[in-house]
Design an enzyme around this catalytic site. Sequence first.
Site, PDB file in Angstrom:
ATOM      1  N   ASN A   9       0.865  -1.190   0.031  1.00 15.16           N
ATOM      2  CA  ASN A   9      -0.071  -0.013  -0.229  1.00 15.16           C
ATOM      3  C   ASN A   9       0.959   1.120  -0.009  1.00 15.16           C
ATOM      4  O   ASN A   9       1.332   1.783   0.952  1.00 15.16           O
ATOM      5  CB  ASN A   9      -0.807  -0.206   1.261  1.00 15.16           C
ATOM      6  CG  ASN A   9      -1.771   1.268   1.296  1.00 15.16           C
ATOM      7  OD1 ASN A   9      -1.925   1.866   0.354  1.00 15.16           O
ATOM      8  ND2 ASN A   9      -2.555   1.294   2.742  1.00 15.16           N
ATOM      9  N   HIS A 100      -9.785   1.071   4.362  1.00 15.70           N
ATOM     10  CA  HIS A 100      -8.439   1.391   5.143  1.00 15.70           C
ATOM     11  C   HIS A 100      -8.904   2.506   5.829  1.00 15.70           C
ATOM     12  O   HIS A 100      -9.745   3.204   6.073  1.00 15.70           O
ATOM     13  CB  HIS A 100      -7.618   2.004   4.068  1.00 15.70           C
ATOM     14  CG  HIS A 100      -6.163   1.914   4.716  1.00 15.70           C
ATOM     15  ND1 HIS A 100      -5.624   2.782   5.605  1.00 15.70           N
ATOM     16  CD2 HIS A 100      -5.447   0.924   4.870  1.00 15.70           C
ATOM     17  CE1 HIS A 100      -4.666   2.732   5.980  1.00 15.70           C
ATOM     18  NE2 HIS A 100      -4.207   1.422   5.608  1.00 15.70           N
ATOM     19  N   GLU A 170      -5.846  -5.039  10.168  1.00 17.15           N
ATOM     20  CA  GLU A 170      -4.847  -4.073  10.472  1.00 17.15           C
ATOM     21  C   GLU A 170      -5.555  -3.087  11.643  1.00 17.15           C
ATOM     22  O   GLU A 170      -6.016  -2.131  11.618  1.00 17.15           O
ATOM     23  CB  GLU A 170      -4.785  -3.122   9.180  1.00 17.15           C
ATOM     24  CG  GLU A 170      -4.475  -3.463   8.114  1.00 17.15           C
ATOM     25  CD  GLU A 170      -3.679  -2.465   7.104  1.00 17.15           C
ATOM     26  OE1 GLU A 170      -2.559  -2.722   6.854  1.00 17.15           O
ATOM     27  OE2 GLU A 170      -4.550  -1.486   6.902  1.00 17.15           O
ATOM     28  N   GLY A 176       1.363   3.016  10.918  1.00 16.27           N
ATOM     29  CA  GLY A 176       2.360   4.217  10.823  1.00 16.27           C
ATOM     30  C   GLY A 176       3.420   4.342  11.795  1.00 16.27           C
ATOM     31  O   GLY A 176       3.702   3.492  12.692  1.00 16.27           O
TER      32      GLY A 176
HETATM   33  P1  PGA Z   1       2.232   0.598   7.759  1.00 15.90           P
HETATM   34  O1  PGA Z   1       1.092   0.792   7.109  1.00 15.90           O
HETATM   35  O2  PGA Z   1       2.953  -0.487   7.412  1.00 15.90           O
HETATM   36  O3  PGA Z   1       3.021   1.818   7.147  1.00 15.90           O
HETATM   37  O4  PGA Z   1       2.212   0.646   9.186  1.00 15.90           O
HETATM   38  C1  PGA Z   1       0.078  -0.173   6.811  1.00 15.90           C
HETATM   39  C2  PGA Z   1      -1.286   0.182   6.272  1.00 15.90           C
HETATM   40  O5  PGA Z   1      -1.696   1.331   6.527  1.00 15.90           O
HETATM   41  O6  PGA Z   1      -1.808  -0.532   5.527  1.00 15.90           O
END
Ligand code: PGA
Length: 259
Positions: A9, A100, A170, A176
Amino acid sequence: MQKKIVIGNWKMNPLSLKEAEKLLIEISESFSLIKKTEIIICPPFIYLESLRRLLKAKNYKLKLNLGAQDSFWENIGAYTGEVSAEMLYNIGVKYVILGHSERRAMGENNIDINKKIKSALSSGLIPIICIGENVRDEKHEYLNFVKMQIEESLDKISRNNISKIIIAYEPVWAIGKGTLPATVEEFREMSIFIRKILSDKFGIDNVENIRIIYGGSVDEKNAEGFIKDGHADGFLPGRASLDSKKFSKIIKICEVLNK
Ligand code: PGA
């Protein structure tokens, strides 16, 4: 046995098409053959068509598919700023991330996501549906929260269609910069819980092959545990998908551990 799947992503990155092409080339050239893992890259809408042409022109041995980061529920018409699932399908996109947490934070709810899933499925796209709680509370209310996300967003999806979806667990608290990923045990428990809700709703035979993947601070160091002990069916990395070396290592881990 389903293949593992790694879905990058890219979110709202990178800043230019040139950089997007460079990243896609680096990823595509990091392997010659991957047999047991599907690879999907989800760039911003604006790069999809050019990246698809690039992949076609280069004809790499490593096959990867493109996905979008969202799609609207109507097909065509006066919906300023929106892009429909059918438009995406028509330019060769195969997958779409829906629900998301960063879109939910901008106001999207389970009812919207449900309409988007139905439209994606009827246009021939494979929806990657993101679910996950904002916080984990001691009373385990987060389990009800996730259950409601699944039930509302998958309301009236046909039994025929349900096996096509991919679920990305998630937890919002793990996404993040400055966060920690879920533990392998937390993921494992949640994936059993999710499959149980799905099988109660759609019947075990229709859901046993649905892939339940993990996202939230996935990197090349923690990926192995999620596959080996968490039985994850793949990953949805954000930041790690913008670094071709890290992303390639995650793919390699899936490939090696997929028996
Ligand atoms: P991240 O994001 O791997 O940067 O934590 C994952 C996501 O939001 O799909």
